[in-house]
Design a protein around this motif. Structure first.
Motif, PDB file in Angstrom:
ATOM      1  N   GLY A  47       0.811  -1.207   0.000  1.00 59.59           N
ATOM      2  CA  GLY A  47       0.000   0.000   0.000  1.00 59.59           C
ATOM      3  C   GLY A  47       0.848   1.262   0.000  1.00 59.59           C
ATOM      4  N   THR A  48       0.231   2.360  -0.436  1.00 57.12           N
ATOM      5  CA  THR A  48       0.955   3.632  -0.527  1.00 57.12           C
ATOM      6  C   THR A  48       0.103   4.785  -0.017  1.00 57.12           C
ATOM      7  N   GLY A  49      -0.877   4.494   0.821  1.00 58.39           N
ATOM      8  CA  GLY A  49      -1.803   5.522   1.260  1.00 58.39           C
ATOM      9  C   GLY A  49      -1.159   6.584   2.133  1.00 58.39           C
ATOM     10  N   GLN A  50      -1.843   7.742   2.201  1.00 52.01           N
ATOM     11  CA  GLN A  50      -1.405   8.801   3.088  1.00 52.01           C
ATOM     12  C   GLN A  50      -1.828   8.486   4.513  1.00 52.01           C
ATOM     13  N   GLY A  51      -1.326   9.275   5.435  1.00 54.06           N
ATOM     14  CA  GLY A  51      -1.709   9.095   6.824  1.00 54.06           C
ATOM     15  C   GLY A  51      -0.742   8.192   7.564  1.00 54.06           C
ATOM     16  N   THR A  52      -1.040   7.952   8.818  1.00 53.14           N
ATOM     17  CA  THR A  52      -0.176   7.150   9.678  1.00 53.14           C
ATOM     18  C   THR A  52      -0.207   5.680   9.253  1.00 53.14           C
ATOM     19  N   ALA A 109      10.871  -1.004  19.006  1.00 51.71           N
ATOM     20  CA  ALA A 109      11.268   0.394  18.833  1.00 51.71           C
ATOM     21  C   ALA A 109      12.290   0.527  17.711  1.00 51.71           C
ATOM     22  N   ASP A 110      13.226  -0.414  17.630  1.00 49.02           N
ATOM     23  CA  ASP A 110      14.217  -0.400  16.545  1.00 49.02           C
ATOM     24  C   ASP A 110      13.553  -0.588  15.185  1.00 49.02           C
ATOM     25  N   VAL A 111      12.572  -1.493  15.118  1.00 47.87           N
ATOM     26  CA  VAL A 111      11.862  -1.718  13.851  1.00 47.87           C
ATOM     27  C   VAL A 111      11.171  -0.443  13.405  1.00 47.87           C
ATOM     28  N   LEU A 112      10.439   0.202  14.313  1.00 50.24           N
ATOM     29  CA  LEU A 112       9.711   1.421  13.955  1.00 50.24           C
ATOM     30  C   LEU A 112      10.680   2.525  13.539  1.00 50.24           C
ATOM     31  N   GLY A 116      11.094   4.565   9.546  1.00 51.89           N
ATOM     32  CA  GLY A 116      11.291   5.964   9.192  1.00 51.89           C
ATOM     33  C   GLY A 116      10.108   6.899   9.272  1.00 51.89           C
ATOM     34  N   HIS A 117       8.942   6.446   9.732  1.00 48.65           N
ATOM     35  CA  HIS A 117       7.798   7.347   9.864  1.00 48.65           C
ATOM     36  C   HIS A 117       7.758   7.939  11.267  1.00 48.65           C
ATOM     37  N   GLU A 118       7.049   9.046  11.384  1.00 48.33           N
ATOM     38  CA  GLU A 118       6.956   9.699  12.693  1.00 48.33           C
ATOM     39  C   GLU A 118       6.103   8.902  13.667  1.00 48.33           C
ATOM     40  N   LYS A 119       4.971   8.364  13.183  1.00 47.36           N
ATOM     41  CA  LYS A 119       4.038   7.629  14.032  1.00 47.36           C
ATOM     42  C   LYS A 119       3.522   6.393  13.301  1.00 47.36           C
ATOM     43  N   PHE A 120       3.014   5.426  14.081  1.00 47.82           N
ATOM     44  CA  PHE A 120       2.427   4.207  13.539  1.00 47.82           C
ATOM     45  C   PHE A 120       1.209   3.808  14.374  1.00 47.82           C
ATOM     46  N   HIS A 121       0.231   3.192  13.701  1.00 43.82           N
ATOM     47  CA  HIS A 121      -0.812   2.455  14.400  1.00 43.82           C
ATOM     48  C   HIS A 121      -0.317   1.021  14.536  1.00 43.82           C
ATOM     49  N   LEU A 122      -0.264   0.502  15.756  1.00 49.74           N
ATOM     50  CA  LEU A 122       0.187  -0.862  15.985  1.00 49.74           C
ATOM     51  C   LEU A 122      -1.019  -1.778  16.141  1.00 49.74           C
ATOM     52  N   VAL A 123      -1.012  -2.878  15.406  1.00 51.87           N
ATOM     53  CA  VAL A 123      -2.080  -3.873  15.488  1.00 51.87           C
ATOM     54  C   VAL A 123      -1.428  -5.212  15.792  1.00 51.87           C
ATOM     55  N   GLY A 124      -1.761  -5.787  16.934  1.00 55.68           N
ATOM     56  CA  GLY A 124      -1.141  -7.040  17.321  1.00 55.68           C
ATOM     57  C   GLY A 124      -2.148  -8.086  17.730  1.00 55.68           C
ATOM     58  N   ILE A 125      -1.802  -9.337  17.461  1.00 56.98           N
ATOM     59  CA  ILE A 125      -2.598 -10.489  17.875  1.00 56.98           C
ATOM     60  C   ILE A 125      -1.790 -11.286  18.887  1.00 56.98           C
TER      61      ILE A 125
END
Length: 289
Positions: A47-52, A109-112, A116-125
């Motif tokens: 994907g290439t969408g805008q946003g977080t 933290a190293d992965v994020l 290279g983005h400022e913020k991420f939504h994290l989704v975990g199972i």
């Protein structure tokens, strides 16, 4: 101690199966190897969408491929990163032991940081949700929000969960018409992932000792977290977990999905996708179309 396969033949067979399932990945993707303190970590970007962006963290002994039946809808308007967790079977290569929740948080933290983005939504199972929470309660610098689906850290894995897991594994091997009758969700997804799961049994993971989150740790989280809990979980009491997290921290919200087990994402894939998209769409509200 590092996670590893029992022998070279087991590793080769596993990755042959991994690559066969990877060919089913439904959208264009780029394979990335992100350097961390615990070894290079394989991440698949779609994907290439805008946003977080969205970061997907799989459950125990799974891989990023666990998300193949979710990713098409998620990647329509968003950048999605699916991660192979270090120390588990997959394309990440562990070079240093992960011995605690702090280590898990540092790895993520190293992965994020490497993405290279400022913020991420994290989704975990399951364990993936536990790792996301491990980071959120220590540092939210790169976290916009978390969806924790059936997270670890709220109960001890014992005989009940082991028996449930073996029962699940046995049913995954049933013919699709029978599987459709005895388990909810798409039987073809389970049939696709089953060979990888079985061959992953010849991988010796090394996890931190079991631990449960403390009240102080949960109070320390300063980003929104949405817990998606199964009514019939074999590890924790979901009603107790929901009541506890909401009482401890106003940023923590929980829902209990009726008639589901720890395999909730497979049983309710549409609900899982809906919750993820609801989480991230608010973040896009002010972006130009």
């Amino acid at each position: 101690m590092l996670g590893k396969f029992v022998d070279q033949k087991a590793q080769e067979r596993y990755f042959a199966t991994y690559d066969a399932i990877l060919r089913k990945w439904p959208v264009p993707a780029e394979e990335l190897d992100v350097e961390t303190r615990f070894g290079p970590t394989r991440v698949r970007r779609s994907g290439t969408g805008q946003g977080t962006p969205i970061v997907l963290l799989h459950g125990v002994m799974g891989t990023s491929l666990s998300w193949y039946f979710f990713v098409a809808e998620l990647a329509e308007r968003h950048t999605v990163y699916a991660v192979d967790t270090i120390g588990e079977p997959g394309r990440s290569v562990q070079t240093r032991p992960v011995q605690s929740g702090q280590d898990q948080a540092e790895w993520l933290a190293d992965v994020l940081a490497g993405l290279g983005h400022e913020k991420f939504h994290l989704v975990g199972i399951s364990r993936g949700a536990m790792i996301a929470l491990d980071l959120a309660m220590r540092s939210s610098d790169r976290i916009a929000s978390v969806i924790a689906v059936e997270p670890g850290g709220f109960g001890t894995i014992g005989l009940r969960f082991v028996l449930w897991s073996f029962g699940q594994m046995f049913r995954w091997l049933l013919p699709a018409p029978i599987l459709r009758r005895v388990m909810s969700g798409d039987p073809h997804v389970r049939r696709t992932l089953a060979p990888l799961l079985l061959r992953g049994l010849k991988y010796k993971p090394h996890f931190p000792p079991q631990y449960e989150f403390t009240d102080d740790q949960l109070r320390a989280i300063d980003v929104p977290v949405h817990f998606v809990l199964a009514e019939h979980c074999a590890v924790h009491n979901s009603r107790e977990v929901a009541a506890r997290v909401e009482a401890l921290n106003p940023l923590l919200r929980a829902e209990i999905v009726p008639k589901t087990t720890h395999a909730l994402p497979l049983e309710e894939p549409d609900l899982t996708i809906s919750r993820i998209l609801t989480l991230v769409e608010d973040d896009r509200a002010d972006l130009p179309e």
